[in-house]
Design a protein around this motif. Structure first.
Motif, mmCIF file in Angstrom:
data_model
loop_
_atom_site.group_PDB
_atom_site.id
_atom_site.type_symbol
_atom_site.label_atom_id
_atom_site.label_comp_id
_atom_site.label_asym_id
_atom_site.label_seq_id
_atom_site.Cartn_x
_atom_site.Cartn_y
_atom_site.Cartn_z
ATOM 1 N N VAL A 208 -28.557 -52.691 -19.604
ATOM 2 C CA VAL A 208 -29.199 -51.436 -19.204
ATOM 3 C C VAL A 208 -28.106 -50.508 -18.716
ATOM 4 C CG1 VAL A 208 -30.880 -50.337 -17.690
ATOM 5 C CG2 VAL A 208 -31.314 -52.630 -18.578
ATOM 6 N N GLU A 209 -27.838 -49.458 -19.460
ATOM 7 C CA GLU A 209 -26.725 -48.579 -19.151
ATOM 8 C C GLU A 209 -27.235 -47.222 -18.664
ATOM 9 O OE1 GLU A 209 -23.618 -49.397 -19.046
ATOM 10 O OE2 GLU A 209 -23.951 -51.426 -19.822
ATOM 11 N N PRO A 210 -26.608 -46.666 -17.632
ATOM 12 C CA PRO A 210 -27.019 -45.337 -17.159
ATOM 13 C C PRO A 210 -26.648 -44.259 -18.148
ATOM 14 C CG PRO A 210 -25.039 -46.079 -16.001
ATOM 15 C CD PRO A 210 -25.506 -47.239 -16.832
ATOM 16 N N GLY A 211 -27.469 -43.228 -18.201
ATOM 17 C CA GLY A 211 -27.175 -42.077 -19.027
ATOM 18 C C GLY A 211 -26.355 -41.057 -18.265
ATOM 19 N N PHE A 212 -26.152 -39.909 -18.873
ATOM 20 C CA PHE A 212 -25.357 -38.862 -18.250
ATOM 21 C C PHE A 212 -26.008 -38.427 -16.940
ATOM 22 C CE2 PHE A 212 -24.395 -34.350 -17.558
ATOM 23 C CZ PHE A 212 -23.005 -34.410 -17.513
ATOM 24 N N GLY A 213 -25.203 -38.385 -15.879
ATOM 25 C CA GLY A 213 -25.697 -37.934 -14.586
ATOM 26 C C GLY A 213 -26.480 -38.963 -13.809
ATOM 27 N N GLU A 214 -26.550 -40.205 -14.283
ATOM 28 C CA GLU A 214 -27.296 -41.253 -13.592
ATOM 29 C C GLU A 214 -26.341 -42.207 -12.885
ATOM 30 O OE1 GLU A 214 -31.220 -41.567 -16.485
ATOM 31 O OE2 GLU A 214 -29.550 -42.968 -16.777
ATOM 32 N N TRP A 215 -26.698 -42.611 -11.677
ATOM 33 C CA TRP A 215 -25.913 -43.563 -10.905
ATOM 34 C C TRP A 215 -26.581 -44.934 -10.995
ATOM 35 C CZ3 TRP A 215 -21.371 -41.924 -8.880
ATOM 36 C CH2 TRP A 215 -21.197 -40.555 -8.686
ATOM 37 N N PRO A 216 -25.878 -45.966 -11.465
ATOM 38 C CA PRO A 216 -26.503 -47.287 -11.589
ATOM 39 C C PRO A 216 -26.673 -47.967 -10.231
ATOM 40 C CG PRO A 216 -24.178 -47.413 -12.179
ATOM 41 C CD PRO A 216 -24.478 -45.959 -11.942
ATOM 42 N N MET A 217 -27.822 -48.567 -10.031
ATOM 43 C CA MET A 217 -28.091 -49.363 -8.833
ATOM 44 C C MET A 217 -28.439 -50.782 -9.270
ATOM 45 S SD MET A 217 -30.962 -48.868 -5.787
ATOM 46 C CE MET A 217 -32.391 -49.095 -6.875
ATOM 47 N N ARG A 218 -27.625 -51.728 -8.857
ATOM 48 C CA ARG A 218 -27.909 -53.127 -9.163
ATOM 49 C C ARG A 218 -28.541 -53.777 -7.940
ATOM 50 N NH1 ARG A 218 -26.390 -54.821 -13.865
ATOM 51 N NH2 ARG A 218 -24.865 -53.629 -15.056
ATOM 52 N N LEU A 219 -29.501 -54.651 -8.194
ATOM 53 C CA LEU A 219 -30.163 -55.377 -7.119
ATOM 54 C C LEU A 219 -29.619 -56.795 -7.097
ATOM 55 C CD1 LEU A 219 -33.835 -54.130 -7.517
ATOM 56 C CD2 LEU A 219 -32.001 -53.207 -6.092
ATOM 57 N N HIS A 220 -29.047 -57.160 -5.974
ATOM 58 C CA HIS A 220 -28.386 -58.458 -5.834
ATOM 59 C C HIS A 220 -29.193 -59.327 -4.878
ATOM 60 C CE1 HIS A 220 -25.263 -61.462 -5.407
ATOM 61 N NE2 HIS A 220 -25.219 -61.267 -4.116
ATOM 62 N N ALA A 221 -29.633 -60.481 -5.357
ATOM 63 C CA ALA A 221 -30.352 -61.427 -4.508
ATOM 64 C C ALA A 221 -29.364 -62.132 -3.592
ATOM 65 C CB ALA A 221 -31.101 -62.438 -5.374
ATOM 66 N N THR A 222 -29.640 -62.080 -2.303
ATOM 67 C CA THR A 222 -28.675 -62.592 -1.323
ATOM 68 C C THR A 222 -28.920 -64.050 -0.977
ATOM 69 O OG1 THR A 222 -30.066 -61.666 0.446
ATOM 70 C CG2 THR A 222 -28.237 -60.320 -0.355
ATOM 71 N N GLN A 223 -30.083 -64.352 -0.415
ATOM 72 C CA GLN A 223 -30.355 -65.699 0.047
ATOM 73 C C GLN A 223 -31.859 -65.891 0.191
ATOM 74 O OE1 GLN A 223 -28.231 -65.842 3.754
ATOM 75 N NE2 GLN A 223 -29.553 -64.356 4.753
ATOM 76 N N ALA A 224 -32.262 -67.117 0.425
ATOM 77 C CA ALA A 224 -33.668 -67.446 0.630
ATOM 78 C C ALA A 224 -33.867 -67.808 2.096
ATOM 79 C CB ALA A 224 -34.091 -68.595 -0.283
#
Length: 336
Positions: A208-224
């Motif tokens: 999933v790649e951002p388009g022009f003018g878009e900032w990518p936000m990744r969601l990282h699972a930390t812990q349970a």
């Protein structure tokens, strides 16, 4: 069940044409929102300013797009930069929606709303819920906040804002591009072009790649984190195991995909967005561990057992995004 609190209609995010009644209602809805915007533009409806910068986080589609993880990240980053942020929210689905309320980590989600309680739990910032966002913002300023982060406030025009951030689901985007109820849009797609920043929630997916003018936000699972108490566990401890996965969010599949990406065998249990859980909802007939989103966990803590875990999610954005945002905020007028 249709609508943003349950399973969306098949035509929202597919190729099927919406039925004629839905298209007719969408036309009426479009006229109503266009009239409302025109009334604000001509100052026949008046927006109001508070004496500190207001940063609005929102989206154009009905349902979730990842706003809550971004709000949490914003509060933490603003605090690290020397600001004293407070969060204003409506508190969707709470019992006393007509009354303003301070939300603490221990607030009952039925009174404070699940997302505001989660934000308070994760950030320990001042969180105010009120259907009147202007009143909520003023209450935060009175408590010493020097910036207001307005959660899901893109369509709440009565509160003037200095910076708008649109959050876009990287997989679903704008669906079929139609207004409610023919499609998922609360406002036309063109509305996003007027926002200062567009954040693309790519989740944990690849490709999933951002388009022009878009900032990518990744969601990282930390812990349970065990809901019954005890030390958090690494999610790696569940790799190779089967688990019950619970998600009552706008797009439950996003949570299930993230867990599968970690090598966890997922038995999925999707619930409507903002679902009010009872103990019977988690009676799955087997003793597998139960992993759930933090938003669901705040509503299940009262009847959780040692098998129930809350999966923490952190939003990660490029450093250049934070530099650009803080630079924009530094130029915002303050009258306090």
């Amino acid at each position: 069940m249709s609508g943003h609190r349950g399973t969306p209609p098949a035509w929202w995010f597919g190729d099927r044409a919406p039925p004629l009644p839905a298209r007719a209602l969408a036309s009426l809805y479009g006229g109503a929102i266009a009239l409302r915007r025109a009334l604000y533009r001509k100052h026949l409806l008046r927006s109001q300013r508070v004496p500190v910068p207001v940063l609005v986080v929102g989206n154009l589609i009905a349902g979730g797009s990842g706003k809550t993880p971004l709000v949490i990240a914003l509060v933490e980053r603003l605090r690290a930069a020397g600001w004293t942020p407070g969060v204003a929210s409506r508190g969707h689905g709470r019992d006393d929606a007509g009354q303003g309320r301070w939300v603490e980590p221990s607030t009952d989600p039925r009174l404070g709303g699940d997302e505001p309680v989660l934000i308070a739990l994760r950030t320990h910032a001042n969180v105010r819920v009120d259907a009147d966002r202007v009143a909520a913002a003023r209450a935060l300023v009175a408590e010493g906040c020097d910036i207001v982060v307005c959660d899901d406030g893109l369509q709440h025009y009565r509160l003037q804002r200095d910076v708008e951030i649109e959050v876009v689901d990287g997989v679903r985007r704008y669906g079929n591009g139609r207004l409610l109820p023919a499609g998922p849009l609360r406002e036309p797609v063109e509305r996003g072009a007027r926002c200062d920043f567009r954040v693309l929630n790519v989740g944990s997916a690849n490709g999933v790649e951002p388009g022009f003018g878009e900032w990518p936000m990744r969601l990282h699972a930390t812990q349970a984190r065990p809901l019954h108490g005890g030390r958090p566990q690494s999610l790696a401890a569940f790799t190779g195991q089967r688990v019950h996965a619970v998600a009552g969010i706008g797009d439950p599949e996003r949570f299930f995909t993230m867990l599968r990406g970690l090598g966890i065998g997922v038995v999925p249990h999707a619930f409507p967005d903002h679902h009010r859980y009872v103990a019977g909802d988690l009676a799955f007939g087997s003793d597998l561990p139960v992993l759930m989103t933090e938003k669901d966990a705040v509503k299940c803590a009262a009847f959780a057992t040692a098998r129930h875990f809350s999966v923490g999610i952190d939003a990660q954005l490029p450093e250049a995004f934070w530099v650009a945002l803080l630079d924009r905020l530094s130029a915002c007028p303050r009258t306090q």
